[in-house]
Design a protein around this motif. Structure first.
Motif, PDB file in Angstrom:
ATOM      1  N   LEU A   1       2.479 -22.082 -64.426  1.00  0.00           N
ATOM      2  CA  LEU A   1       2.733 -20.900 -63.345  1.00  0.00           C
ATOM      3  C   LEU A   1       1.408 -20.589 -62.821  1.00  0.00           C
ATOM      4  CD1 LEU A   1       4.656 -19.080 -62.026  1.00  0.00           C
ATOM      5  CD2 LEU A   1       4.062 -17.480 -63.999  1.00  0.00           C
ATOM      6  N   ILE A   2       0.435 -20.416 -63.756  1.00  0.00           N
ATOM      7  CA  ILE A   2      -1.085 -20.184 -63.214  1.00  0.00           C
ATOM      8  C   ILE A   2      -1.519 -21.455 -62.480  1.00  0.00           C
ATOM      9  CG2 ILE A   2      -3.215 -19.614 -64.153  1.00  0.00           C
ATOM     10  CD1 ILE A   2      -2.101 -17.987 -66.400  1.00  0.00           C
ATOM     11  N   ALA A   3      -1.372 -22.714 -62.920  1.00  0.00           N
ATOM     12  CA  ALA A   3      -1.704 -23.767 -62.167  1.00  0.00           C
ATOM     13  C   ALA A   3      -1.096 -23.862 -60.904  1.00  0.00           C
ATOM     14  CB  ALA A   3      -1.549 -24.961 -63.046  1.00  0.00           C
ATOM     15  N   PHE A   4       0.154 -23.536 -60.758  1.00  0.00           N
ATOM     16  CA  PHE A   4       0.922 -23.625 -59.553  1.00  0.00           C
ATOM     17  C   PHE A   4       0.501 -22.582 -58.513  1.00  0.00           C
ATOM     18  CE2 PHE A   4       4.315 -22.116 -56.855  1.00  0.00           C
ATOM     19  CZ  PHE A   4       4.935 -23.364 -56.116  1.00  0.00           C
ATOM     20  N   SER A   5      -0.003 -21.415 -59.054  1.00  0.00           N
ATOM     21  CA  SER A   5      -0.451 -20.379 -58.255  1.00  0.00           C
ATOM     22  C   SER A   5      -1.975 -20.730 -57.707  1.00  0.00           C
ATOM     23  CB  SER A   5      -0.362 -19.117 -58.741  1.00  0.00           C
ATOM     24  OG  SER A   5       0.878 -18.746 -59.365  1.00  0.00           O
ATOM     25  N   VAL A   6      -2.592 -21.157 -58.791  1.00  0.00           N
ATOM     26  CA  VAL A   6      -4.036 -21.600 -57.912  1.00  0.00           C
ATOM     27  C   VAL A   6      -4.085 -22.797 -57.555  1.00  0.00           C
ATOM     28  CG1 VAL A   6      -6.400 -22.644 -59.260  1.00  0.00           C
ATOM     29  CG2 VAL A   6      -4.989 -20.512 -60.246  1.00  0.00           C
ATOM     30  N   GLY A   7      -3.093 -23.641 -57.857  1.00  0.00           N
ATOM     31  CA  GLY A   7      -2.891 -24.991 -56.903  1.00  0.00           C
ATOM     32  C   GLY A   7      -2.590 -24.601 -55.373  1.00  0.00           C
ATOM     33  N   MET A   8      -1.616 -23.918 -55.478  1.00  0.00           N
ATOM     34  CA  MET A   8      -1.375 -23.325 -53.986  1.00  0.00           C
ATOM     35  C   MET A   8      -2.597 -22.868 -53.340  1.00  0.00           C
ATOM     36  SD  MET A   8       1.970 -23.796 -52.959  1.00  0.00           S
ATOM     37  CE  MET A   8       2.531 -22.744 -51.885  1.00  0.00           C
ATOM     38  N   LEU A   9      -3.393 -21.941 -53.899  1.00  0.00           N
ATOM     39  CA  LEU A   9      -4.455 -21.512 -53.230  1.00  0.00           C
ATOM     40  C   LEU A   9      -5.527 -22.501 -52.904  1.00  0.00           C
ATOM     41  CD1 LEU A   9      -5.254 -18.178 -55.334  1.00  0.00           C
ATOM     42  CD2 LEU A   9      -4.127 -18.349 -53.069  1.00  0.00           C
ATOM     43  N   ILE A  10      -5.725 -23.545 -53.938  1.00  0.00           N
ATOM     44  CA  ILE A  10      -6.616 -24.412 -53.535  1.00  0.00           C
ATOM     45  C   ILE A  10      -5.970 -25.530 -52.816  1.00  0.00           C
ATOM     46  CG2 ILE A  10      -7.728 -26.555 -54.487  1.00  0.00           C
ATOM     47  CD1 ILE A  10      -7.865 -24.917 -57.177  1.00  0.00           C
ATOM     48  N   ALA A  11      -4.774 -25.891 -52.509  1.00  0.00           N
ATOM     49  CA  ALA A  11      -4.200 -26.833 -51.704  1.00  0.00           C
ATOM     50  C   ALA A  11      -4.576 -26.027 -50.098  1.00  0.00           C
ATOM     51  CB  ALA A  11      -2.835 -27.096 -51.998  1.00  0.00           C
ATOM     52  N   ARG A  12      -4.223 -24.732 -50.186  1.00  0.00           N
ATOM     53  CA  ARG A  12      -4.246 -24.059 -48.845  1.00  0.00           C
ATOM     54  C   ARG A  12      -5.583 -24.151 -48.377  1.00  0.00           C
ATOM     55  NH1 ARG A  12      -2.305 -17.765 -47.652  1.00  0.00           N
ATOM     56  NH2 ARG A  12      -3.076 -17.930 -45.239  1.00  0.00           N
ATOM     57  N   GLN A  13      -6.544 -23.860 -49.115  1.00  0.00           N
ATOM     58  CA  GLN A  13      -7.967 -23.917 -48.639  1.00  0.00           C
ATOM     59  C   GLN A  13      -8.617 -25.296 -48.247  1.00  0.00           C
ATOM     60  OE1 GLN A  13      -9.667 -21.412 -48.241  1.00  0.00           O
ATOM     61  NE2 GLN A  13     -11.608 -22.363 -47.619  1.00  0.00           N
ATOM     62  N   ALA A  14      -7.844 -26.499 -49.195  1.00  0.00           N
ATOM     63  CA  ALA A  14      -8.467 -27.975 -49.011  1.00  0.00           C
ATOM     64  C   ALA A  14      -7.520 -28.511 -47.665  1.00  0.00           C
ATOM     65  CB  ALA A  14      -7.848 -28.667 -50.102  1.00  0.00           C
ATOM     66  N   LEU A  15      -6.232 -27.967 -47.244  1.00  0.00           N
ATOM     67  CA  LEU A  15      -5.687 -28.444 -46.166  1.00  0.00           C
ATOM     68  C   LEU A  15      -6.011 -27.250 -45.032  1.00  0.00           C
ATOM     69  CD1 LEU A  15      -2.237 -29.489 -47.820  1.00  0.00           C
ATOM     70  CD2 LEU A  15      -4.326 -30.909 -47.351  1.00  0.00           C
ATOM     71  N   ARG A  16      -6.521 -26.505 -45.058  1.00  0.00           N
ATOM     72  CA  ARG A  16      -6.775 -25.456 -43.809  1.00  0.00           C
ATOM     73  C   ARG A  16      -7.383 -26.505 -42.524  1.00  0.00           C
ATOM     74  NH1 ARG A  16      -7.292 -20.149 -43.629  1.00  0.00           N
ATOM     75  NH2 ARG A  16      -7.367 -20.229 -45.860  1.00  0.00           N
ATOM     76  N   PRO A  17      -8.054 -27.404 -42.853  1.00  0.00           N
ATOM     77  CA  PRO A  17      -8.638 -28.226 -41.490  1.00  0.00           C
ATOM     78  C   PRO A  17      -7.474 -28.939 -41.129  1.00  0.00           C
ATOM     79  CG  PRO A  17     -10.234 -28.437 -43.466  1.00  0.00           C
ATOM     80  CD  PRO A  17      -9.115 -27.774 -43.949  1.00  0.00           C
ATOM     81  N   ILE A  18      -6.482 -29.450 -41.797  1.00  0.00           N
ATOM     82  CA  ILE A  18      -5.373 -29.681 -41.241  1.00  0.00           C
ATOM     83  C   ILE A  18      -4.443 -28.901 -40.482  1.00  0.00           C
ATOM     84  CG2 ILE A  18      -3.124 -30.946 -41.995  1.00  0.00           C
ATOM     85  CD1 ILE A  18      -5.632 -32.789 -42.600  1.00  0.00           C
ATOM     86  N   GLU A  19      -4.424 -27.751 -40.913  1.00  0.00           N
ATOM     87  CA  GLU A  19      -3.813 -26.638 -40.159  1.00  0.00           C
ATOM     88  C   GLU A  19      -4.527 -26.533 -38.868  1.00  0.00           C
ATOM     89  OE1 GLU A  19      -3.701 -23.132 -42.408  1.00  0.00           O
ATOM     90  OE2 GLU A  19      -2.267 -24.137 -44.062  1.00  0.00           O
ATOM     91  N   LYS A  20      -5.963 -26.620 -38.634  1.00  0.00           N
ATOM     92  CA  LYS A  20      -6.450 -26.687 -37.487  1.00  0.00           C
ATOM     93  C   LYS A  20      -6.343 -27.684 -36.746  1.00  0.00           C
ATOM     94  CE  LYS A  20     -10.386 -24.033 -39.641  1.00  0.00           C
ATOM     95  NZ  LYS A  20     -11.801 -23.840 -39.901  1.00  0.00           N
ATOM     96  N   VAL A  21      -6.311 -29.002 -37.176  1.00  0.00           N
ATOM     97  CA  VAL A  21      -5.727 -29.926 -36.328  1.00  0.00           C
ATOM     98  C   VAL A  21      -4.289 -29.838 -35.765  1.00  0.00           C
ATOM     99  CG1 VAL A  21      -5.290 -32.663 -36.581  1.00  0.00           C
ATOM    100  CG2 VAL A  21      -7.010 -31.801 -37.934  1.00  0.00           C
TER     101      VAL A  21
END
Length: 488
Positions: free
Chosen positions: A174-194
């Protein structure tokens, strides 16, 4: 399902699998170690009883009550006499009225551990039991010693351990899922800008939008840079297409305008001639005359109309020829080329230029610098190239002079056409080679179609040539036309 959620689920599933494998290994290791210690205690207790090898079965002293506990662990001991069927039990079995299950003598039990269950106070408990057969010296089986222990505490410990492993694994996932969502969101933020940039372009025509770049030079940063380069090329191509479309519309509009003017003149003069001849015919019929001479006024009007028709027809023919030349250029027309003697070509153009209508003086400098110089190209088009620049100079020089001189370097030769005419604003120079572009915006100062220099530019490009322009309003212009020398 979004990419961010899919990535997080994949990472969480991998973590859950790793934790599951780790938990199973830990649980099995602790379980094996725990039961191994208990079994070793039971086996050691059996050996301490020392019944194996006894000569007289009835004289055996098992000391059951005295040796029935090991470090607080209750040991259940049972001795079976196969000879008379008697069973001796430890006090804890007797007090609870319990008998341990045992095999018959015919089964000839072997030494080793046996898992069984006993019922105490209506509750069933697992028991780890070690059995040891009692034999005489003649290998006769006379009895069986059984020592067992209930692994209740061990089972409770392992159950707690299992629950702890499951709970900790679930919390970790559960913790890994929550942290993973935050990390994935931060890592994929440039994709959202694209995505935002592409949506902006999709819903509009602004190709100047660029994706903000990241200082981190990773795969996403490379993708962003690549997309920005692609957008730059798309913007450039779109602007070029837009300019080409505007130029095409301007070309069609200007061509229609230029063609309409001579056609209107021709049609008006033809209508005038028809009216004049119609009046003459009516006079002939009224007077009954077979031949009616034209009046002086009619003759003069007819002559002027015919001259206008001839001039406009010539102008329209020139325009159509120019349009045809540019159409050939657009279609990728390939010129036939060969070695051309530039001295003889220039002299031929000079002679023709003397016949052009002009008001300026025509001056030709020393052409000796062209002696022995050849250019690989098309002779007709090269003559047309020089003729266009000379004719253009005459057109914009109402008084003064037009001068032709030549230059030569180790690799190139040049025609230098100078005039003392109207000149231009230097800001207009980049546009003078555009089709239908006229420096005199009113189009009434000088005659022409605005196609000559466009054709000259095409001929220059086909011969890998170039042109330099210097000009000043009211003082004239100078064109230096460079062509590469052929040394083959």
């Amino acid at each position: 399902m979004s990419l961010r959620l899919r990535l997080t689920l994949w990472y969480s599933a991998m973590l859950a699998g790793a934790l599951l494998i780790f938990g199973i290994i830990v649980y099995l290791f602790i379980s094996w170690n725990t039961y191994s210690e208990l079994k070793e205690e039971v086996r050691t207790q059996t050996e301490k009883l020392g019944v194996t090898g006894t000569l007289v079965f009835n004289s055996l002293d098992l000391n059951l009550d005295r040796q029935s506990r090991i470090e607080g662990k209750n040991m259940y001991v049972q001795l079976i006499n196969y000879s008379n069927g008697k069973i001796r039990r430890s006090t804890n079995l007797v007090d609870q009225g319990l008998y341990l299950p045992y095999p018959e003598a015919e089964a000839y039990p072997q030494s080793g551990f046996v898992e069984t269950q006993i019922t105490i106070d209506s509750k069933k408990y697992n028991m780890i039991m070690y059995q040891s057969p009692i034999v005489l010296s003649n290998n006769e089986l006379v009895g069986l010693l059984q020592v067992g222990a209930i692994p209740y505490n061990e089972e409770q410990f392992l159950k707690g351990l299992l629950n702890s492993l499951i709970l900790s694994a679930m919390l970790s996932v559960l913790i890994a899922f929550s942290v993973g969502m935050l990390i994935a969101r931060q890592a994929l933020r440039p994709i959202e800008k694209v995505i935002d940039a592409t949506k902006t372009i999709e819903h509009g025509s602004d190709l100047s939008v660029r994706i903000p770049t990241s200082p981190v030079n990773d795969e996403i940063g490379t993708l962003v840079n690549t997309l920005n380069l692609m957008l730059s090329r798309l913007e450039k191509a779109y602007n070029e297409l837009d300019e080409a479309y505007k130029a095409q519309r301007r070309f069609v509009s200007d061509a229609s305008h230029e063609l309409r003017t001579p056609l209107t003149t021709i049609r008006g003069n033809i209508d005038l001639l028809e009216k004049m001849w119609s009046q003459t015919k009516q006079s002939l019929q009224q007077d009954g005359m077979s031949i009616v001479p034209l009046s002086q006024d009619h003759f003069q009007l007819s002559k002027e109309a015919m001259l206008d028709i001839s001039a406009e027809a010539k102008r329209m023919s020139t325009l159509v020829n120019d349009l045809l030349a540019l159409a050939r250029a657009d279609a990728g027309y390939v010129m036939d080329k060969s070695k051309v003697d530039m001295l003889s070509l220039t002299e031929a153009v000079v002679r023709r230029a003397q016949l052009l209508p002009r008001q300026a003086d025509w001056e030709v400098g020393d052409l000796a610098a062209l002696k022995g110089i050849d250019v690989y190209g098309n002779e007709d088009f090269l003559q047309q190239l020089l003729f266009i620049f000379i004719e253009n100079a005459f057109k914009y020089t109402p008084q003064g002079s037009v001068t032709l001189s030549v230059q030569a370097t180790d690799t190139h030769m040049a025609w230098v056409i100078s005039d003392t005419g109207l000149g231009m604003n230097p800001e207009q120079v980049p546009h003078i080679f555009d089709r239908f572009y006229r420096a005199d915006e009113s189009r009434g100062v000088t005659p022409g179609t605005g196609l000559g220099l466009a054709i000259a530019k095409w001929i220059l490009d086909e011969h890998q040539g170039s042109v330099e322009v210097t000009t000043e309003e009211g003082k004239g212009s100078t064109f230096i036309v460079w062509l590469p020398i052929d040394f083959s």
